[in-house]
Design a protein around this motif. Structure first.
Motif, short mmCIF file in Angstrom:
data_model
loop_
_atom_site.label_atom_id
_atom_site.label_comp_id
_atom_site.label_asym_id
_atom_site.label_seq_id
_atom_site.Cartn_x
_atom_site.Cartn_y
_atom_site.Cartn_z
N UNK A 65 35.44 47.72 42.58
CA UNK A 65 36.47 46.69 42.48
C UNK A 65 37.13 46.76 41.11
N UNK A 66 38.34 46.23 41.01
CA UNK A 66 39.09 46.31 39.76
C UNK A 66 39.39 44.91 39.23
N UNK A 67 40.06 44.87 38.07
CA UNK A 67 40.33 43.61 37.40
C UNK A 67 41.18 42.67 38.26
N UNK A 68 42.15 43.21 39.00
CA UNK A 68 42.99 42.35 39.84
C UNK A 68 42.15 41.61 40.88
N UNK A 69 41.17 42.30 41.46
CA UNK A 69 40.33 41.65 42.47
C UNK A 69 39.40 40.62 41.81
N UNK A 70 38.84 40.95 40.66
CA UNK A 70 38.00 39.99 39.95
C UNK A 70 38.78 38.72 39.64
N UNK A 105 39.36 36.62 42.79
CA UNK A 105 38.16 35.90 43.20
C UNK A 105 37.94 34.68 42.32
N UNK A 106 38.11 34.85 41.00
CA UNK A 106 37.99 33.70 40.11
C UNK A 106 39.00 32.62 40.48
N UNK A 107 40.22 33.02 40.77
CA UNK A 107 41.25 32.05 41.14
C UNK A 107 40.86 31.29 42.40
N UNK A 150 38.10 36.75 35.63
CA UNK A 150 39.39 36.77 34.95
C UNK A 150 39.24 37.24 33.51
N UNK A 151 38.05 37.07 32.92
CA UNK A 151 37.79 37.53 31.56
C UNK A 151 37.28 38.96 31.50
N UNK A 152 37.25 39.63 32.64
CA UNK A 152 36.77 41.01 32.66
C UNK A 152 35.26 41.06 32.80
#
Length: 220
Positions: free
Chosen positions: A1-6, A9-11, A207-209
């Motif tokens: 998974x990449x940052x956009x997906x992380x 999910x946080x959102x 969202x913070x990586x």
């Protein structure tokens, strides 16, 4: 998974479990407008801190590293009306932004922002009125020192939370010359060896990586 997906999910989690309100949104805008670094906790992490404070029935909270007061607001909202949060910020400009944000959130009566180096301020705090929860989110080189002070100023049954302990995976590098990595490793080793603490650490993505936090129970 990449940052956009992380981030997505946080959102999703935030919308359902840690929704922003006007005070939190205004805090984030004020921090951005003041040019503060974008390193405050994520909303779901703020909610986690708030829940931990509520779980231990916190009446006194210590925060080391205020920045713009975003995490401070999450934590202070867990306190009863006569509760108290002491937060320490080294940068006077950041502290001014935080005070404004805390006042706007209606929490100035229970939050004290102390300005200066934490290792100078911590010895001045009254150990006879212990803190129920400590949140450590300041310069990482001194993480172990901050844990020691949080333990000294805390109570049995209290909680210590240390943020940003993964260092993007570099925490495993025993030969690192990065002060933040070395300080974090020292803190982790202290959490393991200190008999009055029982701790764990978690890796996180969002969202913070890629990051993580340590949580310790003060057992005695």
């Amino acid at each position: 998974m990449d940052q956009d997906r992380w981030t997505a999910v946080d959102s999703y989690f935030d919308q359902h479990l840690a929704p922003h309100d006007d005070a939190l949104d205004a805090t984030m805008r004020a921090c951005a407008e003041a040019g503060l670094p974008d390193i405050a906790v994520a909303a779901n992490q703020g909610k986690l801190l708030q829940l931990l404070a509520r779980m231990v029935g916190a009446r006194r909270i210590l925060e080391i590293g205020t920045l713009g007061g975003y995490s401070t607001i999450w934590l202070a909202r867990a306190l009863p009306a006569d509760g108290r949060l002491v937060t320490i910020e080294a940068d006077p400009a950041h502290a001014d932004v935080a005070r404004s944000n805390i006042e706007r959130a209606g929490l100035a009566d229970r939050v004290e922002v102390r300005v200066g180096q934490a290792l100078d301020i911590l010895p001045t705090l009254d150990a006879n009125t212990p803190f129920d929860l400590a949140f450590i989110d300041a310069d990482k080189a001194n993480n172990a020192n901050y844990v020691r002070w949080a333990l000294e100023l805390g109570r049995p049954g209290g909680v210590i939370v240390v943020d940003n302990v993964v260092r993007r995976g570099r925490v495993v590098d025993a030969d690192s010359d990065d002060p933040s990595v070395r300080g974090t490793r020292e803190a982790i080793e202290l959490l393991r060896s200190e008999p009055r603490l029982d701790a764990t650490a978690l890796q996180t993505v969002g969202v913070k990586g890629y990051d993580g936090l340590a949580v310790a129970l003060v057992t005695s």
